[in-house]
Motif scaffolding. Structure first.
Motif, PDB file in Angstrom:
ATOM      1  N   ALA A  43       0.827  -1.203   0.000  1.00 36.17           N
ATOM      2  CA  ALA A  43       0.000   0.000   0.000  1.00 36.17           C
ATOM      3  C   ALA A  43       0.865   1.258   0.000  1.00 36.17           C
ATOM      4  CB  ALA A  43      -0.947  -0.002   1.202  1.00 36.17           C
ATOM      5  N   ASP A  44       1.935   1.246   0.775  1.00 35.92           N
ATOM      6  CA  ASP A  44       2.839   2.399   0.805  1.00 35.92           C
ATOM      7  C   ASP A  44       3.499   2.606  -0.554  1.00 35.92           C
ATOM      8  OD1 ASP A  44       2.226   2.804   3.464  1.00 35.92           O
ATOM      9  OD2 ASP A  44       4.056   1.829   4.217  1.00 35.92           O
ATOM     10  N   SER A  45       3.981   1.524  -1.136  1.00 40.20           N
ATOM     11  CA  SER A  45       4.618   1.600  -2.453  1.00 40.20           C
ATOM     12  C   SER A  45       3.612   2.046  -3.513  1.00 40.20           C
ATOM     13  CB  SER A  45       5.204   0.236  -2.821  1.00 40.20           C
ATOM     14  OG  SER A  45       5.772   0.280  -4.106  1.00 40.20           O
ATOM     15  N   TRP A  46       2.406   1.505  -3.460  1.00 43.73           N
ATOM     16  CA  TRP A  46       1.361   1.860  -4.411  1.00 43.73           C
ATOM     17  C   TRP A  46       1.051   3.353  -4.321  1.00 43.73           C
ATOM     18  CZ3 TRP A  46      -0.978   1.493  -8.688  1.00 43.73           C
ATOM     19  CH2 TRP A  46      -2.246   2.020  -8.886  1.00 43.73           C
ATOM     20  N   GLU A  47       0.983   3.892  -3.114  1.00 44.90           N
ATOM     21  CA  GLU A  47       0.667   5.309  -2.927  1.00 44.90           C
ATOM     22  C   GLU A  47       1.727   6.186  -3.600  1.00 44.90           C
ATOM     23  OE1 GLU A  47      -1.638   8.482  -1.773  1.00 44.90           O
ATOM     24  OE2 GLU A  47      -2.116   6.352  -1.695  1.00 44.90           O
TER      25      GLU A  47
END
Length: 95
Positions: A43-47
């Motif tokens: 989720a952090d990488s996707w953001e």
């Protein structure tokens, strides 16, 4: 077609920006801390990557809009040149 592509890319950018953040919402739903941690990493990488992608899509949208405008201007100039070549008298009237 290029103008439509520019508008479509603008809509894609807005869609990316409108996506809800995934992080912090589903940790308890996984039932396993390790899996939840992996999802948080995703989720952090996707953001981060979603923001970068939205910026790049916006640049492409602006390029497409600018190209469409340039093509339209050239098309109008060529049409005028063809009209003037067919009827030289109208070219003199316009000057």
């Amino acid at each position: 077609m290029i103008k439509e592509m520019g508008a479509g890319l603008g809509r894609v950018r807005k869609a990316f920006e409108g996506l809800e953040k995934l992080g912090g919402k589903y940790g308890d739903d996984f039932g396993h801390r390790g899996l939840a941690d992996r999802f948080e990493d995703f989720a952090d990488s996707w953001e981060i990557n979603r923001k970068k992608l939205a910026e790049e899509v916006e640049v492409l949208a602006e390029i497409a809009k600018t190209a469409a405008k340039a093509y339209e201007e050239i098309d109008h100039q060529l049409a005028e040149a063809i009209r003037n070549a067919r009827d030289p008298k109208s070219a003199r009237k316009g000057k």
